[in-house]
Each structure stands twice: as structure tokens, then as C-alpha cells.
Scaffold this active site. Structure first.
Site, PDB file in Angstrom:
ATOM      1  N   TYR A  15       0.685  -1.326  -0.252  1.00  0.00           N
ATOM      2  CA  TYR A  15      -0.044   0.154  -0.124  1.00  0.00           C
ATOM      3  C   TYR A  15       0.822   1.215  -0.175  1.00  0.00           C
ATOM      4  O   TYR A  15       0.261   2.369  -0.140  1.00  0.00           O
ATOM      5  CB  TYR A  15      -0.947   0.003   1.241  1.00  0.00           C
ATOM      6  CG  TYR A  15      -1.867  -1.156   1.148  1.00  0.00           C
ATOM      7  CD1 TYR A  15      -2.989  -0.967   0.331  1.00  0.00           C
ATOM      8  CD2 TYR A  15      -1.759  -2.164   1.887  1.00  0.00           C
ATOM      9  CE1 TYR A  15      -3.931  -2.062   0.283  1.00  0.00           C
ATOM     10  CE2 TYR A  15      -2.602  -3.203   2.016  1.00  0.00           C
ATOM     11  CZ  TYR A  15      -3.929  -3.199   1.217  1.00  0.00           C
ATOM     12  OH  TYR A  15      -4.587  -4.422   0.868  1.00  0.00           O
ATOM     13  N   HIS A  20      -4.407   6.255  -1.350  1.00  0.00           N
ATOM     14  CA  HIS A  20      -5.272   6.096  -0.073  1.00  0.00           C
ATOM     15  C   HIS A  20      -4.174   6.115   0.960  1.00  0.00           C
ATOM     16  O   HIS A  20      -4.318   6.455   2.141  1.00  0.00           O
ATOM     17  CB  HIS A  20      -6.023   4.553   0.025  1.00  0.00           C
ATOM     18  CG  HIS A  20      -7.149   4.639   0.808  1.00  0.00           C
ATOM     19  ND1 HIS A  20      -7.955   5.946   1.051  1.00  0.00           N
ATOM     20  CD2 HIS A  20      -7.782   3.664   1.298  1.00  0.00           C
ATOM     21  CE1 HIS A  20      -8.962   5.571   1.679  1.00  0.00           C
ATOM     22  NE2 HIS A  20      -9.276   4.211   1.824  1.00  0.00           N
ATOM     23  N   ASN A  51     -10.140   1.402   7.432  1.00  0.00           N
ATOM     24  CA  ASN A  51     -11.682   1.331   7.752  1.00  0.00           C
ATOM     25  C   ASN A  51     -11.726   1.175   9.226  1.00  0.00           C
ATOM     26  O   ASN A  51     -12.739   1.411   9.917  1.00  0.00           O
ATOM     27  CB  ASN A  51     -12.636   0.580   7.030  1.00  0.00           C
ATOM     28  CG  ASN A  51     -12.592   0.916   5.638  1.00  0.00           C
ATOM     29  OD1 ASN A  51     -12.226   1.879   5.284  1.00  0.00           O
ATOM     30  ND2 ASN A  51     -13.222  -0.055   4.907  1.00  0.00           N
TER      31      ASN A  51
END
Length: 182
Positions: A15, A20, A51
Site C-alpha cells: 500500500y 489512499h 476502515n
């Protein structure tokens, strides 16, 4: 005043460099400079998926954080509603569909903390956003930046560093006015 900066993103090498992960990546890159400037500042990079960001943030204070403590919380995150490279400071506003921010707001039971929002959406030369269609949002935010976007990303990185310094030195109102005027 003891500031707490939280960089939102997803843990794991896969990531790093994605849209993001802007909050997490920027704070990680700025960490050394921030800590050299202000020893009382704490930097948190939640080791959970975006989240679920509220859980580790809530652990910092226990059941009910004080209004004073929340005034010193700054969450740095990506924002689809801003053009790439644009940086905005907000306070007390809704999550705007950002699930990491929503998780923190739910866990803390308040919206009253500072957010440094970093634009990740492409825009036309006239400034009109070209956000991805709803069904393509996940692929877009988990995608990496194009080589042609790197210059705007570098400028945003520098501006986030300035925003954080202004928050610590001059407070939220002055920092907001200064950053929004650029």
C-alpha cells in the site's frame, strides 16, 4: 500543548505510495523533521486497515477524550473531493465519505478534531474534478500515482509539512487561513 498527528493509510508494503496512503506516507516521511522540531508531538501510524482507524486512536485516551485533548489531534488523510495536490485544514466537519475518518469519529463520538486533507483526484486545467465513478473508487484509491502527478504530490507533501508546523506554532485558525490562501 502535546500534539498527536495520525497518518491514515493501510499497513503493508503493497500500500506504500498508493493514493489512499497519502496521510500515512506523508507523516512517515515527515516524522524525523517533526520530532526534531517539537519533542512533545506524537506521531501515530495505525497498524490497522483504514476502515478500522478509530480503534487505535481511541486507545490513546481511553473511554472519553477531553475537548482539550481532541483540539490537539490532527488526522492527515487523502481526499477524493479535492484536486491532486490541494491541501485543506478542516475542523468539526463530517467524514465526507472517508471511512477512516468516519471510524475515528465513531470511536471518539465527535467530529471535533483537526483534519489535514490532501487532494488525490485529477482535475481539468480549469480545476473541475475528474473523480472516478463510484464502482471504480476502490481501484483508484488503492492505485499509485502516475509519473505526471509526482510534481503536484511533492508540492502537497511540502504543504502538509508546513500545515503541521503552522498548527503547532500558530494554532488552528492561523494555520487554516495561511494554508487556504495558497
Amino acid at each position: 500543548m502535546k500534539w498527536i498527528f495520525v497518518g491514515l493509510g493501510n499497513p503493508g508494503d503493497e500500500y506504500v505510495g498508493t493514493r489512499h496512503n497519502v496521510g500515512r506516507d506523508f507523516l512517515l516521511a515527515l516524522e524525523k523533521k517533526i520530532l526534531e522540531t517539537d519533542k512533545s508531538t506524537k506521531i501515530i501510524l495505525p497498524d490497522v486497515f483504514m476502515n478500522d482507524s478509530g480503534k487505535p486512536v481511541k486507545k490513546l485516551w481511553g473511554e472519553k477524550p477531553s475537548v482539550k485533548a481532541l483540539a490537539e489531534l490532527v488526522v492527515v488523510h487523502d481526499d477524493l473531493d479535492l484536486p491532486l495536490g490541494k491541501v485543506k485544514i478542516s475542523f468539526g466537519s463530517g467524514a465526507g465519505g472517508h471511512r477512516g475518518v468516519a471510524s475515528i469519529q465513531k470511536a471518539l463520538k465527535t467530529k471535533d478534531f483537526v483534519r489535514v486533507r490532501v487532494g488525490i483526484s485529477p482535475a481539468t486545467p480549469g480545476g473541475k474534478l475528474k473523480k472516478p465513478d463510484q464502482e471504480k473508487v476502490i481501484d483508484f484509491v488503492l492505485g499509485t500515482f502516475k509519473p505526471s502527478e509526482q510534481e503536484k504530490l511533492k508540492k502537497a507533501h511540502k504543504l502538509v509539512g508546513e500545515a503541521l508546523e503552522l498548527l503547532v506554532v500558530d494554532g488552528r485558525e492561523k494555520a487554516t487561513m495561511e494554508i487556504h490562501s495558497r
